[in-house]
Scaffold this active site. Structure first.
Site, PDB file in Angstrom:
ATOM      1  N   LYS A  47     -28.104  29.102 -29.124  1.00  0.00           N
ATOM      2  CA  LYS A  47     -28.706  29.110 -30.460  1.00  0.00           C
ATOM      3  C   LYS A  47     -27.948  28.154 -31.375  1.00  0.00           C
ATOM      4  O   LYS A  47     -26.716  28.042 -31.291  1.00  0.00           O
ATOM      5  CB  LYS A  47     -28.667  30.538 -31.017  1.00  0.00           C
ATOM      6  CG  LYS A  47     -29.439  30.745 -32.303  1.00  0.00           C
ATOM      7  CD  LYS A  47     -29.453  32.228 -32.669  1.00  0.00           C
ATOM      8  CE  LYS A  47     -30.204  32.488 -33.960  1.00  0.00           C
ATOM      9  NZ  LYS A  47     -30.258  33.937 -34.294  1.00  0.00           N
ATOM     10  N   SER A 100     -34.465  35.251 -35.960  1.00  0.00           N
ATOM     11  CA  SER A 100     -34.088  33.854 -36.074  1.00  0.00           C
ATOM     12  C   SER A 100     -33.773  33.198 -34.729  1.00  0.00           C
ATOM     13  O   SER A 100     -33.473  32.008 -34.670  1.00  0.00           O
ATOM     14  CB  SER A 100     -32.861  33.741 -36.992  1.00  0.00           C
ATOM     15  OG  SER A 100     -31.749  34.442 -36.457  1.00  0.00           O
ATOM     16  N   SER A 133     -33.055  39.620 -35.548  1.00  0.00           N
ATOM     17  CA  SER A 133     -33.168  38.199 -35.199  1.00  0.00           C
ATOM     18  C   SER A 133     -33.192  37.910 -33.714  1.00  0.00           C
ATOM     19  O   SER A 133     -33.576  36.825 -33.298  1.00  0.00           O
ATOM     20  CB  SER A 133     -32.014  37.419 -35.838  1.00  0.00           C
ATOM     21  OG  SER A 133     -32.260  37.207 -37.209  1.00  0.00           O
TER      22      SER A 133
END
Length: 456
Positions: free
Chosen positions: A76, A151, A175
């Site tokens: 990420k 996210s 997320s």
């Protein structure tokens, strides 16, 4: 025969150890998949193909070492990666290149994983819709007009399309779980401290955690076994290493089902898919009981702690995006009395849920209150005719769970009439990560929803 890029990471690792496939061959299959589908979904935003190819060649020459030897992985874009651009989804860091790896990246690489690139995230992971001013929006592989969640939306979309078999995510208010639900993959928000995070700003902050994402629960367990483990630089790091539960059956387990966690509005199709999990667990021999569970005290606690964290972490930055700036502004309003109220509410919840888990082994509930929404919308502002006051409110089914200090998995549970994925959330007692994954694995194997691939 399953295409190479859609094999499980566990099977890839076995083939690599047996030298039935080379690290170069495996990487090239994934890079070809990235070239084929990434332009449509925008999941991997920084690709390091040449570096990865060099590492794959070196892995083949050295021979198997580490449980993830030669397995491709993506990180990420919130996780620091040495000598690889890491933007945090923010124009303020569009050209930022860290000098060292975050601990989770270091552990995955030490286990033999090969970094393919970075996955998209909203600015500083703010919100559960993956869009930012640096790279734009990540689209849902099952319907390109829809959100991939966030996210960790880039990670979930990359997994769903076979660009990588493993990806790390992070989760404060959903997320990791929301995008897993939206993209028909699996993800675990582990007990805080299971995957240590190192911070010189908010070392004691337990709402935000890092965790594994994959296409199968077995792969989650493999990845978590590498990511977890004690580190003295994290003050609440769990000492015991993670090990999967060898038990496979859920027969006799006590499963609590909450359709709305105490009155939350839930989209009817999402509610129907989530409720169908009850029948699956009953068929597997679990004892399922619908419960009247009220977690509403978590709302104030989460919002206060989150706001405080944003002011602490990002309050000195100028030029923040609207969502991040709003969170910082809320944090500047937090008082000592607010923090005292949040601590009292969270402590009460923890003790009530400790008693709850004396009666039940796991709780099942919706991951998200809605299915994937149109990608152009910044967030969900209404559910079932209920107007929502701000961009956080539609994520309550996830962020209320975050307050509990508990492990929670998102597992594919079915699809809406329009073919949009919906996950079920499986929550366990704090530190019972292995039991949560055992239950998730049994559900996954009984249903097979996660094997339905997007048409890309």
């Amino acid at each position: 025969m399953t295409e190479l890029h859609y094999l499980t990471a566990t099977e890839m690792a076995r083939l690599l150890r047996a030298r039935e496939v080379s690290a170069v061959e495996l990487l090239e299959a994934h890079l070809a998949r990235v070239e084929q589908v990434n332009p449509a979904v925008n999941a991997i935003v920084t690709l390091v193909a040449e570096r990865a190819l060099d590492e794959a060649k070196a892995a083949d020459a050295a021979g198997p070492k580490g449980p993830l030897h030669g397995v491709p992985v993506a990180h990420k874009d919130l996780a620091d990666t040495a000598n690889i651009r890491t933007t945090y989804g923010s124009p303020l860091f569009a050209d930022h290149v860290p000098a060292k790896d975050d601990l989770l990246v270091e552990r995955l690489r030490k286990a033999g994983a090969i970094t393919v690139g970075k996955t998209n995230t909203p600015e500083f992971g703010t919100g559960s819709h993956t869009v930012n001013e640096v790279f734009g929006a990540t689209r849902n592989p099952y319907d390109l007009s829809r959100s991939a969640g966030g996210s960790s939306g880039g990670a979930a979309a990359a997994l769903a399309t076979g660009m990588v078999p493993l990806a790390d995510g992070s989760d404060m208010g959903g997320s990791l779980r929301n995008p897993a639900s939206f993209c028909n993959v699996v993800g675990l928000r582990p007990t805080p401290g299971r995957v240590p995070d190192i911070s010189d700003t908010a070392a004691w902050y337990t709402l935000a955690v890092s965790g594994p994402m994959a296409r199968s629960v077995e792969d989650l367990e493999l990845m978590l076994s590498v990511m977890s483990g004690f580190d003295p630089r994290s003050p609440y790091s769990i000492k015991e290493p993670f090990a999967p539960d060898p038990e496979t059956s859920v027969k006799g387990l006590r499963v609590a089902f909450s359709p709305d966690l105490g009155g939350l509005p839930v989209d009817p199709e999402t509610a129907a898919v989530t409720a169908s999990a009850v029948t699956v667990f009953e068929r597997l021999g679990a004892r399922v009981e619908q419960v009247d569970l009220d977690l509403s005290d978590a709302d104030d606690a989460f919002r206060i702690y989150r706001a405080w964290y944003y002011a602490l972490s990002f309050g000195d930055l100028q030029g923040l995006g609207a969502n991040t700036a709003w969170n910082v502004e809320q944090g500047r309003k937090v008082t000592g009395a607010d923090l005292a109220r949040a601590e009292k509410l969270r402590s009460g919840l923890y003790q009530r849920m400790a008693a709850f888990f004396d009666t039940y082994d796991v709780l099942i509930a919706p991951v998200s209150q809605v299915p994937p929404f149109p990608v152009e919308r910044p967030y969900v502002d209404e559910i079932n005719g209920v107007k929502l006051p701000d961009y956080l409110s539609w994520m309550r089914s996830a962020y209320w769970i975050s307050v509990l200090h508990a492990p929670a998995a998102s597992v594919p549970a079915g699809f809406t009439s329009a073919g949009l994925p919906v996950g079920v959330q499986i929550v366990g007692r704090p530190f019972a990560d292995a039991r949560v994954l055992r239950v998730a694995r049994a559900f996954e194997q009984a249903t097979g929803y996660g094997t339905r691939r997007p048409g890309l």
